[in-house]
Enzyme design. Structure first.
Site, PDB file in Angstrom:
ATOM      1  N   ASP A   6       6.946   6.159  -3.843  1.00 30.44           N
ATOM      2  CA  ASP A   6       5.868   5.649  -4.694  1.00 30.44           C
ATOM      3  C   ASP A   6       6.110   5.859  -6.168  1.00 30.44           C
ATOM      4  O   ASP A   6       5.730   5.033  -6.997  1.00 30.44           O
ATOM      5  CB  ASP A   6       4.533   6.304  -4.306  1.00 30.44           C
ATOM      6  N   GLU A  32       5.577   9.864 -15.609  1.00 37.40           N
ATOM      7  CA  GLU A  32       6.016   9.445 -14.281  1.00 37.40           C
ATOM      8  C   GLU A  32       5.788   7.948 -14.074  1.00 37.40           C
ATOM      9  O   GLU A  32       4.702   7.437 -14.350  1.00 37.40           O
ATOM     10  CB  GLU A  32       5.266  10.227 -13.195  1.00 37.40           C
ATOM     11  N   ASP A  53       8.807  11.160  -6.857  1.00 36.26           N
ATOM     12  CA  ASP A  53       9.115  12.105  -5.785  1.00 36.26           C
ATOM     13  C   ASP A  53       9.784  11.372  -4.634  1.00 36.26           C
ATOM     14  O   ASP A  53      10.193  10.225  -4.763  1.00 36.26           O
ATOM     15  CB  ASP A  53       7.842  12.840  -5.333  1.00 36.26           C
ATOM     16  N   TYR A 113      -3.181  10.976  -2.875  1.00 38.88           N
ATOM     17  CA  TYR A 113      -3.766   9.641  -2.749  1.00 38.88           C
ATOM     18  C   TYR A 113      -5.001   9.687  -1.855  1.00 38.88           C
ATOM     19  O   TYR A 113      -5.084   9.002  -0.850  1.00 38.88           O
ATOM     20  CB  TYR A 113      -2.726   8.648  -2.214  1.00 38.88           C
TER      21      TYR A 113
END
Length: 518
Positions: free
Chosen positions: A104, A495, A107, A255
């Site tokens: 995603d 990120e 990571d 999430y």
């Protein structure tokens, strides 16, 4: 998405890192991160206007980014060449094949909820603006198919969806390349006993939207996607509940489904109505729309809350396809648009001094790209229907919506107080220390030896630029005061994420075409 960090490090990588060597070796044969053609100040003429930005170049790079996020066995035509195969045994913990899909963000976890939303938005980008993409259309379709191939695997068993591969907490305690990851690849699922209407309905939306994308170019694949979408939505609707209720330790706070599942059921039904043209989904929307939050006031559109997107999509059915039973959605869609127009009656959105839409400190650019996409898409629908947006006693034209979207996209590409492009590899100044494991660590070609779990933390905490250029990645972006420190440890601002890029693809295609670049 990164939330947890541990600073222990058993080895100092600075002993053997020679950054210039790594950058040449890892990026030498991959897509060029910058070139004369990607200058911020190239000019293109369209209707007597001059474009500061090379939207076509940005479009190319925004799609290329997805190759850097791939999990699984990489194809022979992989352009992000510093990446290698990874996650080749994913799913084996539960004896299923879950190889493939996307990481995603920075990571090494495969989160099904944001991956499905990414897929839906990539597909919507192609549905609305794919006809303008020219040579980039095959690449956009390849990015979608990389996701849908995985989603078909994740939904292969009836009334079951595999929604996550990897333990996020354990993964975040390591800073290692996806090619080296040795944390447990746990598999998590929703089923009849542990429902997940939100992730299931979003997955159905993704499959249905992608079915539209492939309807002409690959009708057999399209039918497979649509058939699966119908089955998955039925599961989502029948067994109701939020997936984070049953999987809270695994998916929260990463999430969590904060908005509940009602928005996804409305969103999923809207996509199935569009893809199947089956009256039962239209009836479902008419009967359940209010209960599912059609008229709720919320002005944030992203991986968690889909209400605004559903309203815009259903308004097209009313405005363009003349489905008069959906007339109320024009008002609902107008309310959302009014909330983001600066100075409009009922405007409730915050903007930075430099003019960037600002929703929250964590990955704010996702709301910039998703809102820009909705503005452009709604403007397209309004133009087709020869109508406007009504905000109280004020009227706003499609042109006004497009100008707001353009200002946001231009800010992202460098028209901001820092003159910083927030897309990696675009323009002369862009983030060099993004919060991304694979980008920040030496690539396999330059350092074949395994990078152990804790060995990379010295790199995470260093000021060295990332050796591997994740071309096209859009980071979380500046704070509410237009500040951006370019710190690798700052996951909120540094990120990248797939769901930031997905709606941007459509917006960039529109602007590239509008200024004669495509």
């Amino acid at each position: 998405m990164a939330l947890l960090f541990f600073s222990s490090s058993s080895y100092d990588f600075r002993v053997f890192i020679v950054l210039s060597f790594f950058i040449v070796l890892c990026n030498g044969s991959s897509y060029s991160s910058s070139s004369p053609s990607s200058s911020l100040f190239n000019t293109h003429h369209h209707r007597h206007h001059i474009a500061k930005h090379n939207y076509k170049d940005a479009l190319t790079k925004s799609i290329l980014f997805f190759e850097g996020q791939r999990s699984g066995k990489l194809p022979h035509n992989q352009r992000m060449t510093w990446r290698r195969d990874s996650g080749l045994s994913d799913g084996s913990a539960l004896h299923v094949d879950l190889v493939g899909g996307y990481y995603d963000a920075g990571d090494n976890i495969k989160f099904g909820f944001p991956m499905a939303f990414t897929t839906t938005m990539l597909s919507w980008s192609v549905i609305e603006f794919g006809g303008l993409m020219k040579s980039e259309l095959p690449n956009a379709k390849a990015a979608i198919r990389w996701a849908t191939d995985y989603l078909l695997k994740a939904t292969a068993r009836p009334d079951t969806i595999y929604v996550q591969v990897g333990d996020a907490t354990k993964d975040h305690s390591c800073w290692e390349r996806p090619e080296d990851m040795d944390t447990q690849r746990s598999v998590f699922k929703v089923d009849k006993n542990t429902p997940g209407s939100d992730v299931a309905a979003e997955t159905a939306a993704a499959l249905a939207a992608a079915a539209i994308v492939f309807k002409k170019s690959d009708p057999s694949y399209s039918k497979t996607l649509l058939k699966r979408a119908v089955r998955v939505f039925a599961f989502a609707d029948k067994y109701r509940g939020t997936y984070s209720a049953g999987l809270k330790p695994e998916v929260c706070p990463f999430y969590c489904s904060y908005s509940g599942y009602q928005d996804e059921l409305l969103w999923g039904a809207a996509w199935l109505q569009k893809a199947t043209k089956n009256v039962k989904y239209l009836n479902y929307i008419k009967m359940n729309g209010q209960v599912l939050g059609a008229a709720e006031y919320d002005n944030t559109f992203g991986w968690d809350n889909k209400h605004a997107g559903a309203r815009i999509l259903l308004t097209k059915a009313f405005l363009v396809q003349k489905m008069k039973t959906l007339s109320e959605y024009k008002g609902h869609a107008d309310n959302f648009i009014c909330s983001v127009i600066p100075g409009a009656p009922f405007s409730s959105s915050q903007y930075t001094p430099g003019g960037l839409l600002f929703k929250m400190s964590d990955a704010n650019m996702q709301y910039v790209t998703s809102t820009s996409f909705l503005l452009l898409t709604y403007a397209k629908y309004l133009t087709s229907a020869r109508t406007v947006v009504h905000c109280g006693g004020s009227v706003y034209t499609p042109g006004r919506l497009r100008s707001i979207a353009k200002k946001q996209v231009d800010y992202l590409l460098g028209d901001n107080p820092l003159r910083m492009s927030y897309m990696v590899g675009y323009g002369p100044k862009f983030p060099r220390r993004i919060h991304h494991r694979g980008s920040s660590l030496p690539c396999v070609a330059s350092h074949p030896a395994k990078v152990q779990c804790h060995e990379g933390f010295s790199i995470l905490n260093s000021q060295s630029p990332n050796p591997n250029i994740l071309v096209g990645a859009v980071v979380g972006g500046p704070d509410q005061h237009d500040r951006f420190p370019d710190e690798r440890t700052d996951y909120e601002q540094s990120e990248p994420a797939t769901y930031i890029n997905a709606p941007l693809v459509g917006a960039l295609a529109y602007f590239a075409h509008s200024y004669g670049q495509l």
